[in-house]
Enzyme design. Structure first.
Site: not given
Ligand code: IMP
Length: 199
Positions: A58, A114-115, A118, A146, A167-168, A180
């Site tokens: 979401k 994508e938000d 990471d 990140k 962590f944001v 949110r």
């Molecule tokens: P990844 O697979 O590690 O790249 O993570 C992607 C997903 O992890 C994002 O779409 C977020 O839902 C969640 N996520 C990663 N870092 C954060 C953060 O700093 N705050 C909140 N959600 C995060």
């Protein structure tokens, strides 16, 4: 009379728990300004194409709706849902499809919205999933990146902001489904544990 400076905290923080605090990293005004530039970059690459935006629920919902209004031209949406995080701030490293797309993307110009990028594991999974469905073009726009956390070999085509390893929350991003609704992108901090770490 001197004007009072705005406090460095996000608006609407009334729901904060006593052990948690937030520090503004990117104001909503900066986000909105950057979205206009991102929309221009995307439309420069695809001036007349109908764009099919796919948002990962979401966390990307505000990003998609704000970006869509800047894009102009023909735009459609779809949503899917994956889980890559359990509760809290640590990644499980696993990606599971929870909600599939509603319509076929075959032959469409797809922009994955994508938000945050990471580790990149979620995006890697999604790109494989979408490529199999034969879109005409497949591009990725992320609001936040990140970079130093990356594990998977993936990159976005359009990036809003590169941010440090913190962590944001806010502007759609959550911590256990909370925060949110903060308008700004904020770093979440815990009084007892110091910074919330996503590592
Ligand atoms: P990844 O697979 O590690 O790249 O993570 C992607 C997903 O992890 C994002 O779409 C977020 O839902 C969640 N996520 C990663 N870092 C954060 C953060 O700093 N705050 C909140 N959600 C995060």
């Amino acid at each position: 009379m001197t004007k009072k400076r705005a406090t460095p905290s996000s608006k609407n923080t009334a729901g904060l728990r006593p052990e948690e605090s937030v520090r503004v990293l990117i104001t909503d005004a900066r986000v909105k300004a950057r979205l206009k530039q991102l929309a221009r970059e995307i439309r420069r690459d695809f001036p007349t194409e109908p764009l099919h935006l796919i948002s990962v629920l979401k966390g990307s919902v505000f990003f998609l709706t704000d970006l869509a209004r800047e894009l102009g031209g023909e735009v459609s949406f779809d949503f899917l849902s994956v889980s890559s995080y359990g509760h809290g701030t640590d990644s499980t490293g696993e990606v599971k499809l929870i909600k599939d797309l509603d319509v076929s993307i075959e032959g469409k110009t797809v922009i994955v919205v994508e938000d945050i990028l990471d580790t990149g594991l979620t995006l890697k999974y999604l790109l494989r999933f979408f490529e199999e469905k034969k879109p005409k073009h497949l591009r990725v726009v992320v609001l936040l990146d990140k970079v130093e956390r990356r594990i998977a070999d993936v990159r976005a085509d359009y990036t809003g902001f590169v941010i440090p390893n913190e962590f944001v929350v806010g502007y759609g991003l959550d911590f256990d489904e909370r925060y949110r609704n903060l308008p700004d992108v904020c770093v979440l901090q815990f009084a007892s544990r110091g910074k919330a770490k996503s590592a």
